[in-house]
Design an enzyme around this catalytic site. Structure first.
Site, short mmCIF file in Angstrom:
data_model
loop_
_atom_site.label_atom_id
_atom_site.label_comp_id
_atom_site.label_asym_id
_atom_site.label_seq_id
_atom_site.Cartn_x
_atom_site.Cartn_y
_atom_site.Cartn_z
N LYS A 32 50.67 4.56 -44.01
CA LYS A 32 49.69 4.89 -45.04
C LYS A 32 48.30 5.04 -44.43
CE LYS A 32 47.58 1.84 -47.52
NZ LYS A 32 47.16 0.79 -48.50
N SER A 33 47.94 4.13 -43.54
CA SER A 33 46.60 4.15 -42.95
C SER A 33 46.37 5.41 -42.13
CB SER A 33 46.40 2.91 -42.08
OG SER A 33 46.50 1.73 -42.85
N SER A 175 35.74 -5.77 -46.64
CA SER A 175 36.78 -4.80 -46.27
C SER A 175 36.29 -3.91 -45.14
CB SER A 175 37.15 -3.93 -47.47
OG SER A 175 38.04 -2.90 -47.09
N SER A 176 37.14 -3.72 -44.13
CA SER A 176 36.81 -2.77 -43.06
C SER A 176 36.75 -1.34 -43.58
CB SER A 176 37.84 -2.87 -41.93
OG SER A 176 39.12 -2.46 -42.39
N GLU A 319 46.93 -7.93 -44.28
CA GLU A 319 47.93 -7.31 -45.14
C GLU A 319 49.32 -7.92 -44.94
OE1 GLU A 319 47.86 -4.72 -41.40
OE2 GLU A 319 46.42 -5.85 -42.63
#
Length: 433
Positions: A32-33, A175-176, A319
């Site tokens: 996904k990333s 969050s990054s 995650e």
């Protein structure tokens, strides 16, 4: 084409229990990333790009839909190869972010380059996810963004077709993705951007390294040599072919199954040089009693017949917390996870949700501001609420391998990143495809 962004009805699901060690070779969807970043970079490039092996799931379809709404031409009818043709970005447009952090944090900077108004909104839980630092950064770059007083969704970006760019200061400790979103669009800013983080450490550092690596692959000049400072020079991004490797975080519940059952799971097609934190996962799984090898056959995890407790700072791989928590409840010694305060702002407050749901099954968990302590004791079956969070569903499935009768209230939430998760999981457990 199946529309995964359409309204979805929850579907109860009883997690299957394993009677034997699992033994499976699973072809899992793409990262996904990587898919999300490749879509954004391709939409801002000077020529067409292709994505080979992309992830088709709710989050990535929302990303594609948002870019299409702003004018990018995408062909995603072929599951194995997507084509992206850049086009001038325009409004008015509306972006449905669903519950996707990548969409809500990557696309507002892209929308600042559009000529016109672009609105953003999503699922109810998306309205409480942290966006204020990104909105403040865009304001600092001269971009007009209209938001509620909370600085959250729904918001509107009023683009003029260009952004001057410059230097900004941001607290990205939540969050990054707040940094990644700015960096991905920065080559198109007139002066590029210098992002300085001030605050507690930025979580999920591997994802920031992934962003920098992919920017450079597209031709951007990025300097990340100074800690907590990222500088991106203005310039054209090149269209290119992106090879999307399998998704590591999506593979983790399957790898965990090898530990729980003393079995073996292989994901083929894994590159020897990965953009994802494979080495960090190897260290964690080895400490918990597993063995990981990377060969021409793929990435393989073997269980050794025991699951051990683990003390670890998970700030860089947060995650993985839900699945590691499930493993910890089945371990032979206590575990302690720290560095994960930011996951309270994910799809749900994951720390509280894990403590609540596993506690209801008989586990002994204590939550702190930034972590969890897990003391193993026998679990029992019962209802397990997912909170529409795919990683909560993964955790319940892992525990269900050893504990009969764990009943998820909603397994369809796994379509966020892996629509075929229930079928793949059941086939692995039963040995029947």
């Amino acid at each position: 084409m199946e529309n995964l962004t359409a309204a979805r009805l929850p579907r109860p699901w009883t997690a299957p229990t394993a009677s034997d060690p699992v033994s499976a070779t699973l072809r899992l969807p793409g990262s996904k990333s990587l898919t999300a970043r490749a879509l954004v970079l391709s939409s801002l490039a000077s020529g067409p790009s292709t994505l080979a092996g992309p992830l088709r799931a709710r989050d990535t379809e929302l990303m594609a839909g948002g870019l299409q709404a702003m004018g990018t031409h995408l062909s995603i009818s072929d599951d194995e190869r997507w084509l992206v043709r850049p086009h001038p970005l325009v409004g008015p447009a509306h972006v449905d972010v669903g519950l996707a952090g990548t969409v809500m944090r990557f696309l507002p900077p892209v929308a600042s380059l559009a000529d016109g108004r672009v609105t953003f909104d999503g699922d109810p839980q998306a309205r409480v996810r942290p966006l204020g630092p990104l909105v403040g950064a865009l304001h600092g770059l001269g971009v007009r963004v209209d938001t509620p007083p909370t600085g959250s969704l729904p918001l509107a970006v009023l683009g003029t077709g260009r952004v001057t760019g410059g230097e900004i200061v941001i607290d990205a400790s939540a969050s990054s993705q707040l940094v990644s979103g700015l960096l991905l669009a920065a080559p198109r800013f007139d002066r590029g951007v210098v992002v300085r983080h001030v605050g507690p450490p930025v979580p999920s550092a591997p994802h920031l390294r992934m962003t920098v690596r992919m920017l450079r692959a597209a031709g951007a000049a990025v300097d990340d040599t100074t800690p907590d400072v990222w500088s991106v020079e203005p310039g054209q991004l090149a269209g290119r072919g992106w090879e999307i490797e399998p998704d590591l975080s999506g593979a983790v519940p399957f790898f965990a199954a090898a530990l729980v059952t003393g079995g073996e799971v292989t994901v083929p097609g894994w590159p020897h040089s990965s953009a994802q934190p494979v080495e960090r996962l190897r260290t964690l799984l080895q400490a918990m009693g597993g063995e990981m090898t990377l060969s021409t056959a793929g990435l393989t995890v073997r269980g050794t017949g025991a699951v051990h407790g683990l003390t670890a700072d998970l700030s860089d791989v947060s995650e993985l917390t839900p699945v590691l928590t499930a493993l910890a409840t089945l371990a032979d010694s206590p575990s302690r996870f720290t560095g994960i305060a930011h996951i309270r702002g994910h799809e749900t407050d994951r720390i509280a949700a894990l403590a609540r749901e596993f506690g209801a099954l008989g586990a002994d968990l204590t939550e702190s501001h930034d972590g969890l302590e897990i003391r193993p004791r026998p679990l029992r079956g019962g209802p397990f609420e997912t909170y529409h969070d795919h990683r909560m569903a993964h955790a319940a499935a892992v525990a269900g391998l050893a504990v009969p009768g764990i009943e998820l209230d909603d397994v369809v939430c796994t379509s966020k990143t892996m629509p075929k998760f229930p079928a793949l999981w059941s086939a692995m457990v039963t040995g029947k495809s």
